[in-house]
Design a protein around this motif. Structure first.
Motif, PDB file in Angstrom:
ATOM      1  N   UNK A   1       0.830  -1.211   0.000  1.00  0.00           N
ATOM      2  CA  UNK A   1       0.000   0.000   0.000  1.00  0.00           C
ATOM      3  C   UNK A   1       0.862   1.257   0.000  1.00  0.00           C
TER       4      UNK A   1
ATOM      5  N   UNK B   1       0.899   3.900  -3.109  1.00  0.00           N
ATOM      6  CA  UNK B   1       0.658   5.307  -2.824  1.00  0.00           C
ATOM      7  C   UNK B   1       1.752   6.179  -3.428  1.00  0.00           C
TER       8      UNK B   1
ATOM      9  N   UNK C   1      -1.248 -12.072  -1.620  1.00  0.00           N
ATOM     10  CA  UNK C   1      -1.502 -11.087  -0.576  1.00  0.00           C
ATOM     11  C   UNK C   1      -1.414  -9.675  -1.135  1.00  0.00           C
ATOM     12  N   UNK C   2      -0.391  -9.440  -1.966  1.00  0.00           N
ATOM     13  CA  UNK C   2      -0.220  -8.126  -2.565  1.00  0.00           C
ATOM     14  C   UNK C   2      -1.401  -7.759  -3.445  1.00  0.00           C
TER      15      UNK C   2
ATOM     16  N   UNK D   1      -4.482  -8.568  -3.032  1.00  0.00           N
ATOM     17  CA  UNK D   1      -5.613  -8.119  -2.213  1.00  0.00           C
ATOM     18  C   UNK D   1      -5.520  -6.611  -1.996  1.00  0.00           C
ATOM     19  N   UNK D   2      -4.326  -6.155  -1.592  1.00  0.00           N
ATOM     20  CA  UNK D   2      -4.146  -4.740  -1.275  1.00  0.00           C
ATOM     21  C   UNK D   2      -4.246  -3.882  -2.533  1.00  0.00           C
TER      22      UNK D   2
ATOM     23  N   UNK E   1      -7.647  -3.402  -3.971  1.00  0.00           N
ATOM     24  CA  UNK E   1      -8.428  -2.486  -3.146  1.00  0.00           C
ATOM     25  C   UNK E   1      -8.044  -1.040  -3.465  1.00  0.00           C
ATOM     26  N   UNK E   2      -6.737  -0.788  -3.609  1.00  0.00           N
ATOM     27  CA  UNK E   2      -6.282   0.587  -3.842  1.00  0.00           C
ATOM     28  C   UNK E   2      -6.661   1.074  -5.240  1.00  0.00           C
TER      29      UNK E   2
ATOM     30  N   UNK F   1     -13.020 -10.099  -1.797  1.00  0.00           N
ATOM     31  CA  UNK F   1     -12.810 -10.653  -0.463  1.00  0.00           C
ATOM     32  C   UNK F   1     -12.905  -9.552   0.604  1.00  0.00           C
ATOM     33  N   UNK F   2     -12.282  -8.403   0.317  1.00  0.00           N
ATOM     34  CA  UNK F   2     -12.342  -7.287   1.279  1.00  0.00           C
ATOM     35  C   UNK F   2     -13.787  -6.829   1.447  1.00  0.00           C
TER      36      UNK F   2
ATOM     37  N   UNK G   1     -15.569  -9.315   3.540  1.00  0.00           N
ATOM     38  CA  UNK G   1     -15.214  -9.230   4.956  1.00  0.00           C
ATOM     39  C   UNK G   1     -15.897  -8.033   5.609  1.00  0.00           C
ATOM     40  N   UNK G   2     -15.902  -6.899   4.895  1.00  0.00           N
ATOM     41  CA  UNK G   2     -16.515  -5.704   5.475  1.00  0.00           C
ATOM     42  C   UNK G   2     -18.023  -5.822   5.611  1.00  0.00           C
TER      43      UNK G   2
ATOM     44  N   UNK H   1      -1.332 -12.710   4.585  1.00  0.00           N
ATOM     45  CA  UNK H   1      -2.272 -11.597   4.696  1.00  0.00           C
ATOM     46  C   UNK H   1      -3.711 -12.115   4.706  1.00  0.00           C
TER      47      UNK H   1
ATOM     48  N   UNK I   1      -5.355   9.183   2.217  1.00  0.00           N
ATOM     49  CA  UNK I   1      -5.407   8.834   0.791  1.00  0.00           C
ATOM     50  C   UNK I   1      -6.298   9.774  -0.008  1.00  0.00           C
TER      51      UNK I   1
END
Lengths: 315, 277
Positions: free
Chosen positions: A146, A150, A253-254, A256-257, A260-261, A271-272, A275-276, B124, B236
């Motif tokens: 992340x 960014x 794993x990367x 997933x992030x 999302x970004x 998946x996120x 989960x939320x 993760x 962000x």
């Protein structure tokens, strides 16, 4: 490849699926004291709770729930999403295909950069080039996705305005637009793997360059290039296959992030969202599919290793 | 002996830089809130998005809070929990790994194949699943990371324990007729601890990153905490107006992780007697 070895590999994959399914089911369904409350919230009426318990079979003992769930899951049925009311498995598979596109590009980019970088560092061991590549490696493995994402967005999308910051377009719709939106996500996920793999290639290459057969090839009068490409490289790259396969875990794993970004509707983002919104069937399906992808990738890598390395003795 | 180790660690370049970086981080964790120039929670609407300058050295955020002060206070809610998570995971992994190596044979095979299977779930993802069930929050995130680290540490400990067991000095001790407890505690353990400590140190870097990632995804530390990952997540939306709000915590996470990676590599060199000159 002897049949016995293949059968053993397949048994290991099946065992992996079994353990992962137990883990996923255990964490998602059994750990929260009451899945019905988790689904409907603290303020749900007792009638509503009782109704959903009956519908989901939550009154059954845990092992029976698990068997029901596993039986359906093995047939490709992970239930319907609590959020959209649609069947979860097809939704997740479509999402997976988008993620695999991202992952595939990232793997190719990683190999194209990490292997030459590692060789270059090995050939100039202890010199400036080696130090620079070492420093890149340190920074690469120390920045979470992340943060990298960014920084890249600030630099290339916000300041320089070369690339779009977020968004996803299916490749079938607008190929160029789709590819250009994939650049930053692909670079982000491949960066950590580049750092890791380049380090591995470097140390393997240094080991191989000190072996007797390389010295023999040199003494035979072969050109430096031929020794490097035909004698050293194949032997140095073999162990790297295993490392790359293990890195697929970081890759997932990367993803997933990064999804999302950059708002890519792949399996990580699904998946996120799941989960939320506490969408249990979607969480279970997403986790199972991801773990299965990893297990399959590792098995393929094992087979590639065995096929390429003629010295290997099948256990 | 440990004095000697520290001196050797200090002599490696990585070890020295890593130790300095982490020493500063430790100071921040201990005294950060006292050293912070301003109140990290003080809202100042006139100073919203104030760029770095004399008033706010690293600028002010969307609520006019001082970024440097938040960063210094936030060290405390980021690094110790990552450390705790790694230590818990190492402990659990070391017990499982040693047990597996000790039992040997079929039990070892069964335990290790199960560990391999669990490792098919990316770290993760496992942490995400656990947090989604345990509930959001810093402590749950740390617990989830500890559990996610356990299988990897078990694998490392087992392989180290097995290789140490096969060493000549252990065989010599057995041949001398030493007691089992002596062999395990005096011959094996000191040689198992080294590589495990190296692995643990490098893992703290991952824990820092994982913890920040969980907070970034909204599952770890909750607002108004000044945890670094959460600071990045909150900033962000304002990347365009005020990139400094996001750059400061992002770089802090990176530097901390680099510190642990360097210290781990330095320790590996210091512990490796082959490199003694």
């Amino acid at each position: 490849m002897p049949a016995r070895w293949l059968i053993r590999r397949l048994l290991l994959v099946s065992y992996t699926v079994l353990v992962v399914s137990l883990l996923v089911f255990g964490i998602t369904q059994v750990l929260p004291a009451d899945a019905a409350v988790a689904l409907l919230g603290e303020n749900a009426t007792p009638e509503a709770l009782a109704a959903i318990r009956l519908r989901l079979g939550l009154n059954d003992p845990a092992w029976l729930q698990y068997l029901h769930w596993l039986g359906a899951a093995l047939g490709g049925d992970f239930g319907t999403s609590m959020r959209t009311g649609q069947s979860v498995a097809p939704m997740m598979l479509v999402a997976l295909s988008r993620s695999l596109l991202l992952a595939g590009f990232a793997l190719v980019l990683m190999l194209c950069i990490a292997v030459p970088l590692g060789i270059w560092a090995a050939l100039r061991q202890g010199k400036a080039a080696d130090m620079v590549s070492g420093m890149i490696s340190y920074v690469g493995v120390s920045l979470p996705e992340f943060v990298t994402a960014t920084l890249l967005v600030i630099c290339f999308a916000d300041r320089l305005q070369w690339l779009p910051a977020t968004g996803y377009i299916p490749p079938g719709e607008d190929f160029a637009g789709s590819m250009i939106r994939l650049v930053l996500p692909v670079v982000t996920v491949s960066l950590m793997m580049i750092a890791h793999v380049a380090r591995m290639v470097r140390s393997e290459m240094i080991d191989v360059l000190h072996t007797d057969y390389i010295r023999a090839a040199r003494l035979k009068g072969l050109s430096g290039q031929r020794v490097l490409l035909r004698h050293a490289l194949p032997n140095a790259l073999l162990p790297v296959i295993t490392i790359v396969a293990l890195d697929v875990g970081y890759l997932l794993g990367g993803i997933i992030v990064v999804e999302e970004i950059f708002a890519i509707p792949g399996i990580g983002r699904q998946l996120i969202i799941a989960i939320n919104t506490r969408d249990l069937p979607a969480i279970q399906a997403g986790a199972m599919i991801m773990a299965l992808t990893y297990a399959v990738a590792n098995t393929i890598a094992d087979m590639a290793y065995a096929a390429l390395d003629r010295r290997i003795r099948y256990e | 002996m440990s004095d000697n180790l520290l001196r050797r660690l200090w002599r490696t370049k990585q070890g020295r830089i890593g130790a300095i970086v982490l020493g500063l981080a430790a100071l921040l964790c201990l005294f950060g809130p006292n050293l912070a120039p301003q109140n990290p929670e003080a809202i100042d609407f006139l100073g919203r998005f104030r760029p770095p300058g004399a008033q706010n050295w690293l600028g002010a955020d969307q609520l006019g809070r001082d970024v440097l002060s938040r960063l210094m206070t936030g060290a405390r809610s980021t690094i110790p929990l990552a450390l705790l998570a790694t230590l818990l995971g190492t402990l659990a992994g070391a017990v499982i790994g040693t047990l597996s190596a000790y039992l040997g044979g079929r039990w070892d095979e069964a335990i290790m194949r199960s560990i391999d299977a669990v490792m098919a779930v990316p770290g993760l993802l496992l942490a995400l699943l656990l947090v989604s069930s345990l509930g959001k929050g810093s402590l749950n995130a740390a617990l989830a990371i500890a559990i996610a680290f356990t299988p990897g540490m078990a694998r490392v400990t087992r392989s180290v324990a097995l290789s140490v067991r096969a060493q000549d000095y252990v065989k010599a001790a057995i041949a001398r007729g030493e007691r089992g407890s002596f062999i395990v505690l005096r011959e094996m353990l000191p040689n198992v601890i080294g590589p495990v400590v190296v692995e643990t140190t490098i893992r703290v870097a991952f824990a820092v990153m994982l913890f920040a990632t969980l907070s970034f995804l909204g599952l770890g530390a909750q607002p108004p905490a000044s945890e670094w990952g959460l600071m990045v997540a909150e900033a962000r939306r304002f990347v365009h107006q005020a990139p400094w709000i996001i750059l400061a915590p992002a770089i802090a996470i990176g530097i901390t992780a680099i510190g642990f990676n360097l210290l781990g590599d330095g320790l590996r060199d210091a512990l490796n007697p082959r490199d003694e000159r």
